[in-house]
Structure formats: C-alpha cells, structure tokens
Design a protein around this motif. Structure first.
Motif, PDB file in Angstrom:
ATOM      1  N   LEU A 223       0.855  -1.180   0.000  1.00  0.00           N
ATOM      2  CA  LEU A 223       0.000   0.000   0.000  1.00  0.00           C
ATOM      3  C   LEU A 223       0.896   1.236   0.000  1.00  0.00           C
ATOM      4  CD1 LEU A 223      -2.580  -1.107   2.725  1.00  0.00           C
ATOM      5  CD2 LEU A 223      -2.591  -1.597   0.268  1.00  0.00           C
ATOM      6  N   GLY A 224       0.503   2.250  -0.756  1.00  0.00           N
ATOM      7  CA  GLY A 224       1.367   3.413  -0.861  1.00  0.00           C
ATOM      8  C   GLY A 224       0.595   4.714  -0.929  1.00  0.00           C
ATOM      9  N   LEU A 225       1.259   5.789  -0.525  1.00  0.00           N
ATOM     10  CA  LEU A 225       0.753   7.148  -0.674  1.00  0.00           C
ATOM     11  C   LEU A 225       1.587   7.820  -1.759  1.00  0.00           C
ATOM     12  CD1 LEU A 225       0.418   8.176   3.098  1.00  0.00           C
ATOM     13  CD2 LEU A 225      -1.278   7.020   1.638  1.00  0.00           C
ATOM     14  N   GLU A 226       0.921   8.624  -2.567  1.00  0.00           N
ATOM     15  CA  GLU A 226       1.583   9.202  -3.735  1.00  0.00           C
ATOM     16  C   GLU A 226       1.926  10.676  -3.538  1.00  0.00           C
ATOM     17  OE1 GLU A 226       0.692   9.575  -8.530  1.00  0.00           O
ATOM     18  OE2 GLU A 226      -0.970   9.693  -7.108  1.00  0.00           O
ATOM     19  N   SER A 227       3.115  11.024  -3.967  1.00  0.00           N
ATOM     20  CA  SER A 227       3.552  12.421  -4.078  1.00  0.00           C
ATOM     21  C   SER A 227       3.512  12.782  -5.560  1.00  0.00           C
ATOM     22  CB  SER A 227       4.974  12.571  -3.534  1.00  0.00           C
ATOM     23  OG  SER A 227       5.515  13.829  -3.862  1.00  0.00           O
ATOM     24  N   GLU A 228       2.770  13.829  -5.909  1.00  0.00           N
ATOM     25  CA  GLU A 228       2.665  14.167  -7.330  1.00  0.00           C
ATOM     26  C   GLU A 228       2.453  15.665  -7.546  1.00  0.00           C
ATOM     27  OE1 GLU A 228       0.708  12.561 -11.492  1.00  0.00           O
ATOM     28  OE2 GLU A 228      -0.114  11.847  -9.603  1.00  0.00           O
ATOM     29  N   GLY A 229       3.420  16.462  -7.098  1.00  0.00           N
ATOM     30  CA  GLY A 229       3.461  17.858  -7.494  1.00  0.00           C
ATOM     31  C   GLY A 229       2.751  18.861  -6.629  1.00  0.00           C
ATOM     32  N   ALA A 230       2.024  18.428  -5.609  1.00  0.00           N
ATOM     33  CA  ALA A 230       1.257  19.368  -4.800  1.00  0.00           C
ATOM     34  C   ALA A 230       1.312  18.971  -3.331  1.00  0.00           C
ATOM     35  CB  ALA A 230      -0.202  19.412  -5.268  1.00  0.00           C
ATOM     36  N   PRO A 231       1.309  19.943  -2.414  1.00  0.00           N
ATOM     37  CA  PRO A 231       1.317  19.615  -0.986  1.00  0.00           C
ATOM     38  C   PRO A 231      -0.005  18.979  -0.567  1.00  0.00           C
ATOM     39  CG  PRO A 231       1.065  21.974  -1.292  1.00  0.00           C
ATOM     40  CD  PRO A 231       1.351  21.399  -2.638  1.00  0.00           C
ATOM     41  N   VAL A 232       0.091  17.880   0.159  1.00  0.00           N
ATOM     42  CA  VAL A 232      -1.090  17.151   0.616  1.00  0.00           C
ATOM     43  C   VAL A 232      -0.797  16.617   2.013  1.00  0.00           C
ATOM     44  CG1 VAL A 232      -0.312  14.998  -0.455  1.00  0.00           C
ATOM     45  CG2 VAL A 232      -2.749  15.306   0.022  1.00  0.00           C
ATOM     46  N   GLU A 233      -1.833  16.473   2.830  1.00  0.00           N
ATOM     47  CA  GLU A 233      -1.675  15.970   4.193  1.00  0.00           C
ATOM     48  C   GLU A 233      -2.563  14.753   4.407  1.00  0.00           C
ATOM     49  OE1 GLU A 233      -0.540  20.149   6.475  1.00  0.00           O
ATOM     50  OE2 GLU A 233      -2.536  19.275   6.782  1.00  0.00           O
ATOM     51  N   TRP A 234      -2.089  13.859   5.295  1.00  0.00           N
ATOM     52  CA  TRP A 234      -2.785  12.617   5.607  1.00  0.00           C
ATOM     53  C   TRP A 234      -2.888  12.454   7.117  1.00  0.00           C
ATOM     54  CZ3 TRP A 234      -4.204   9.657   1.333  1.00  0.00           C
ATOM     55  CH2 TRP A 234      -3.576   9.989   0.135  1.00  0.00           C
ATOM     56  N   ARG A 235      -3.989  11.886   7.589  1.00  0.00           N
ATOM     57  CA  ARG A 235      -4.145  11.538   8.997  1.00  0.00           C
ATOM     58  C   ARG A 235      -5.090  10.333   9.092  1.00  0.00           C
ATOM     59  NH1 ARG A 235      -8.019  16.566  11.114  1.00  0.00           N
ATOM     60  NH2 ARG A 235      -9.978  15.738  10.241  1.00  0.00           N
TER      61      ARG A 235
END
Length: 405
Positions: A223-235
C-alpha cells in the motif's frame, strides 16, 4: 500515466491525471451520469471492532513506512499529520504486503488543483520508466483540477503500469468513475474507505460507496501514498485485515516481494553524488539528466559498496546516435558496462548483479553473464563507488536502487 505531471494548480491549464493509463476506446458519457449497479453484490462490512484496526501511521513518525523514491524532506510528520511536499513525484509505501483488508484514510489538499493518490496492491519499487508504483490507484484529486469525460476529482479508481481491473458502473477503459461527487475542496478534510477482498476493490468517499472494480491483478501487494506535485496531508491512516478468501492470490496475482533495495537518487538534487563536473548533471524530478554539451567526468556515488545488485532505468534520446548509457560498477573507469537502452525515446530497465570479479546484466534484451578479471589497475576493489558516464547529453537515468548482497 507514463510520466510525471508538472502541475500549475490552475484548473484551466492542468493536464489530465494518469490519462495514459486508462484506455479510451470510445467517448465516455458525461461524468455526472449515474452508473449502472455494481457488477457484484457488495460484501457486507465486518462488525466494528476497534481491536482489529492497525494504525499504519502512528501519529509521531514514519517508522512504519518505506520511502520508495523521494527526498527525506518530501514526507515529514508534524502535529499528528503526514505532510507531503509533492516533490519529487514518487511514493511512500508499507513495509509488507496485504491482500484482503479495509483501509481508512483522511486526506486534504492544501491548494486548489492538487494531485495525489493511494496505491493499492502495489509494487515494492517504482515501475520501469515511471516514478509510480505499479498498482490499482485510488485517485486523490482536488476539485480545482476540474472534471471531464476522462477523469473526475471525486474518487476515480483505475489500474496503472501493468495492473488490470474490470471497473464497476460508468467507466472509461479500465478507469472507474464515481456514482456521486462527494469530495470536498482544499483545504477541507476528506475520508476514504477502501475495501479490498479477493481482487475486488470498493471505494467509499465521505461515508458512501461510489466506485470500484473486480478481477484486479495484482490482488496482493504493498500500500502506498503518492507524491505528485502538490502539498497534501494525511491523517488517520489505519487498516483492518480481513480473513483470506476461498482462493488466495496466486504468484501471478501477487506483487514481487521487496528485497531491501534503497534509492540512490532522491529526485530533487544530487545529494550523495560527486563529480569533477557536477554541473553537467540536472535533477529533473525523478529523472537524472545529462545536460547537452561536451562530455564531462563521471558521476560517482559518495558511498562505497561491496557485492551488490543495482536496478536502474535508462533512456537515450532520438538524436543519441552512438551514445550509450554506461555505468562503472567497479569504482574505476577501466571497466565500463554499457546498458542496452532499448528503443530511442523509451525507457529500459536494467539489473546489474556484482559479485567479486563477476557480474550479471539483465535487461529487456535478456540476461548476460560476464567475468571481468583484473583491470589495468590490478584486481578490482573490494568496495567501490558506482559511476555513471557523462556522454554530453541525450542520456537519462531514473529509478536507481541498490541492495548489498
């Protein structure tokens, strides 16, 4: 998609997210249309059981995660939240694989038009020639990106870079579109619930199931979280494993097991590398590019290695002529190894295994074994830097991973 997106964060100018990964044999109906009923009967959700949930994010650090191909500062933790800068394009994944489970995550974009995603049943390394995992992707796209007949910002689900899926409801190729538009715009928080059972995936957005598919391959993976050019936050990234189904995933339906590779290039700069002509090299997101001009000195890793396995993607331009991607696996320029680049303009993946004075080269052209023996400088070093030849342009490298043997 087959290359990283360069987002401008203006809905009127941003290109389609991963459009190339979803075949479009015919024009789709408007994305607002209500899709047919799901192809299968929804599986009943298990009774709530707090003890059955595992927090994939502990709220303090990223010790439960593996940085696949991003810089150290791409993924950080502050105030109980995973923060992603969006640069470079890449992924953060779990250390182990999962097959049947329920994944819950809360996310928010920090600016209009932000792009990210969740990788389901993914590969341990980036797929060849791209910075993304091979996986089923659950789109995490801000409303400002815009909605078209080819994508929405409300929970598309689709396979990328070799995976396959039969989508439920309205779809474009293998890309499943949501039955309702339920996601909230930046900077509001959204809740995703992803239920995965025996190769079937179902996405609920803010409390209601909207999209998914079945017959997924792979159906077991990371399972993965993606980084793609924009700031994003996860909780609130948590998971509940479900019992095995009647037919467990076969080897063909399962992602390859991680072997302990780690990245050598971080996607943002040349930390960890050295050269007398360092300015000849350009960090271009996930790609390491040779600038056009006179050939310079080799680019060397600062770290030394004993016996090792190197995974590296390479590409030559259409005007490369006789230029070949070349590495120096023994820390000296006496023993160059040319990498088969494949078709000009297209990426090729090579794997080089070095054990003592012997090495094996695997590529799309097959597997070849060599014994180098002594070089003009005598016996090959026991520990050595890895080097890349500077051809003076028309050669690019990416997805550079190593593991010591």
């Amino acid at each position: 998609m087959h290359r990283a997106l360069l987002l401008t964060f203006l809905a009127s100018t941003i290109p389609l997210a991963h459009a190339a990964d979803a075949p479009a044999p015919a024009p789709a109906a408007p994305a607002t249309a209500t899709p047919p009923a799901p192809a299968t009967t929804p599986s009943p959700a298990p009774a709530p059981d707090a003890a059955a949930w595992t927090n994939l994010f502990n709220g303090h650090d990223l010790s439960n995660w593996v940085n696949v191909n991003c810089a150290p500062e791409t993924w950080t933790v502050a105030d109980g939240v995973i923060k992603c800068t969006g640069h470079p394009t890449g992924a953060l994944r779990t250390p182990r694989m999962y097959e049947n489970f329920i994944l819950e995550a809360e996310w928010r974009h920090l600016q209009s038009g932000g792009n990210a995603g969740i990788f389901i049943w993914g590969s341990p390394l980036a797929a060849p020639g791209v910075p993304f995992l091979r996986a089923i992707e659950v789109q995490v796209l801000d409303n400002g990106y815009g909605n078209t007949e080819s994508h929405t910002t409300h929970g598309d689900v689709f396979p990328i870079h070799g995976s396959t899926m039969a989508p439920f409801g309205k779809h474009n190729g293998m890309r499943a579109f949501p039955s309702e538009w339920r996601s909230k715009p930046a900077p509001e928080w959204n809740h995703y619930r992803v239920e995965c059972r025996d190769g079937t995936i179902r996405l609920s957005v803010n409390g209601k199931e909207v999209s998914g598919g079945e017959n997924c391959v792979w159906r077991k993976g990371y399972l993965g979280l993606e980084s793609e050019g924009a700031p994003v936050e996860w909780r609130l990234v948590r998971l509940q494993e479900l019992p095995p189904g009647p037919t467990p995933a076969t080897p063909e339906q399962t992602a390859p097991e991680a072997k302990g590779h780690r990245q050598l290039y971080n996607g943002v700069d040349l930390r960890g590398w050295k050269s007398e002509t360092l300015d000849h090299w350009q960090s271009a997101d996930w790609k390491l590019v040779q600038k056009t001009g006179e050939p310079g000195k080799p680019l060397w890793t600062e770290e030394e290695f004993g016996d090792y396995e190197l995974v590296i993607d390479c590409k030559v331009g259409k005007d490369a002529k006789d230029k070949m991607p070349t590495i120096f696996p023994y820390g000296i320029t006496d023993i160059p190894v040319e990498l088969p680049p494949g078709t000009p303009g297209k990426w090729a993946r090579c794997t080089i295994t070095v054990t003592g004075d012997k090495y094996t080269l695997k590529s799309t052209e097959g597997e070849k074994r060599y014994e180098v023996g002594a070089s003009s400088r005598g016996a090959t070093p026991k520990r050595r830097h890895l080097g890349l030849l500077d051809n003076g342009g028309e050669v690019e490298f990416g997805n550079i991973y190593v593991r010591e043997l």
